[in-house]
Design a protein around this motif. Structure first.
Motif, PDB file in Angstrom:
ATOM      1  N   VAL A  26      16.196  28.945 -25.158  1.00  0.00           N
ATOM      2  CA  VAL A  26      16.423  28.064 -26.128  1.00  0.00           C
ATOM      3  C   VAL A  26      15.600  27.018 -26.630  1.00  0.00           C
ATOM      4  O   VAL A  26      15.267  26.046 -25.761  1.00  0.00           O
ATOM      5  N   SER A  27      14.984  27.123 -27.823  1.00  0.00           N
ATOM      6  CA  SER A  27      14.071  26.064 -28.086  1.00  0.00           C
ATOM      7  C   SER A  27      14.866  24.974 -29.201  1.00  0.00           C
ATOM      8  O   SER A  27      15.925  25.160 -29.533  1.00  0.00           O
ATOM      9  N   ASP A  28      14.059  24.027 -29.330  1.00  0.00           N
ATOM     10  CA  ASP A  28      14.464  22.875 -30.101  1.00  0.00           C
ATOM     11  C   ASP A  28      14.982  23.390 -31.760  1.00  0.00           C
ATOM     12  O   ASP A  28      15.513  23.032 -32.463  1.00  0.00           O
ATOM     13  N   ARG A  29      13.975  24.338 -31.884  1.00  0.00           N
ATOM     14  CA  ARG A  29      14.076  25.069 -33.215  1.00  0.00           C
ATOM     15  C   ARG A  29      15.259  25.777 -33.357  1.00  0.00           C
ATOM     16  O   ARG A  29      15.973  25.824 -34.449  1.00  0.00           O
ATOM     17  N   ASP A  30      15.549  26.682 -32.303  1.00  0.00           N
ATOM     18  CA  ASP A  30      16.836  27.479 -32.393  1.00  0.00           C
ATOM     19  C   ASP A  30      18.035  26.423 -32.640  1.00  0.00           C
ATOM     20  O   ASP A  30      18.841  26.807 -33.233  1.00  0.00           O
ATOM     21  N   VAL A  31      18.033  25.424 -31.802  1.00  0.00           N
ATOM     22  CA  VAL A  31      19.167  24.568 -31.946  1.00  0.00           C
ATOM     23  C   VAL A  31      19.317  23.925 -33.043  1.00  0.00           C
ATOM     24  O   VAL A  31      20.350  23.909 -34.003  1.00  0.00           O
ATOM     25  N   ARG A  32      18.020  23.575 -33.682  1.00  0.00           N
ATOM     26  CA  ARG A  32      17.950  22.907 -35.318  1.00  0.00           C
ATOM     27  C   ARG A  32      18.556  23.983 -36.284  1.00  0.00           C
ATOM     28  O   ARG A  32      19.265  23.499 -37.146  1.00  0.00           O
ATOM     29  N   ASP A  33      18.083  24.994 -36.160  1.00  0.00           N
ATOM     30  CA  ASP A  33      18.528  26.372 -37.091  1.00  0.00           C
ATOM     31  C   ASP A  33      20.003  26.372 -36.968  1.00  0.00           C
ATOM     32  O   ASP A  33      20.515  26.754 -38.169  1.00  0.00           O
ATOM     33  N   ALA A  34      20.657  26.314 -35.547  1.00  0.00           N
ATOM     34  CA  ALA A  34      21.686  26.597 -35.595  1.00  0.00           C
ATOM     35  C   ALA A  34      22.979  25.611 -35.856  1.00  0.00           C
ATOM     36  O   ALA A  34      23.885  25.967 -36.325  1.00  0.00           O
TER      37      ALA A  34
END
Length: 214
Positions: free
Chosen positions: A48-56
């Motif tokens: 999981v990347s910070d972008r994945d978390v941000r998008d979610a």
């Protein structure tokens, strides 16, 4: 240089059933951008990347943002995950970063997570390999592409007893009969060495110094 020489061994991980909220906290607390997702046996099953978390993460206009953050990481993780081995060569995994357009590679041994390498680690390693992190002078030469040319040139450099911090070799695109040698020398005055090289007939491309024919 091997992966085990540059990888970080203290890796922050999560389990697939943990929440997006928990990953968000870890990313902020540890100032990291990627979290490998592992099972009970330390097998990497996702990332999981910070972008994945941000998008979610929900919009501030969402009626109940907390509910979205309670979703499990396995719902947003990337899987399967490309991994590397501690004994892989750094030069080879650099091409993986470039070709796959990724920013992080978990390191596994016997299928278990033992470390992680990021694009920042790769950039720092490149800086070390090129020797630009220490005071030095750079000399670029155009030489004939033939066996034994490197020891011929280094024998000339050795006359001044100057340490060589790094050597890079790459093709001369205009004519494949030649190649470029790039030396970083532990001296702030490369002029005597340049004069020695030119006296031996080598073409110095850099530095193009006033008063010295190149």
């Amino acid at each position: 240089m091997l992966v085990e020489q540059i990888m970080k061994t203290e890796v922050i991980t999560c389990k697939p059933h943990e929440t997006i909220e928990s990953a968000l906290k870890l990313l902020h607390e540890h100032h990291i951008r990627h979290i490998p997702i592992v099972d009970d046996h330390q097998h990497v099953i996702g990332i999981v990347s910070d972008r994945d978390v941000r998008d979610a993460s929900p919009s501030i206009f969402h009626p109940d943002p907390s509910n979205e953050l309670k979703n499990e990481l396995q719902t947003i993780m990337t899987s399967p995950v490309l991994t590397i081995h501690p004994l892989d060569f750094v030069e080879e995994i650099a091409s993986i970063f470039y070709e796959q357009e990724i920013a992080c590679l978990p390191v596994t041994k016997a299928n278990k997570l033992v470390g992680i390498v990021t694009e920042k680690d790769m950039l720092y390693t490149l800086i070390q390999l090129t020797g630009v992190h220490v005071q030095s002078s750079q000399i670029e030469l155009k030489v004939i592409n033939k066996p034994g040319i490197l020891p011929e040139v280094t024998s000339v450099l050795g006359r001044r007893k100057v340490n060589i911090n790094s050597v890079l070799i790459y093709p001369y695109e205009a004519d494949q009969r030649y190649k470029i040698l790039v030396f970083r020398l532990q001296t702030m005055n490369p002029t005597p060495t340049i004069e020695d090289l030119q006296a031996e007939g080598y073409e110095v491309l850099w530095p193009n110094m006033p008063g010295i024919e190149t």
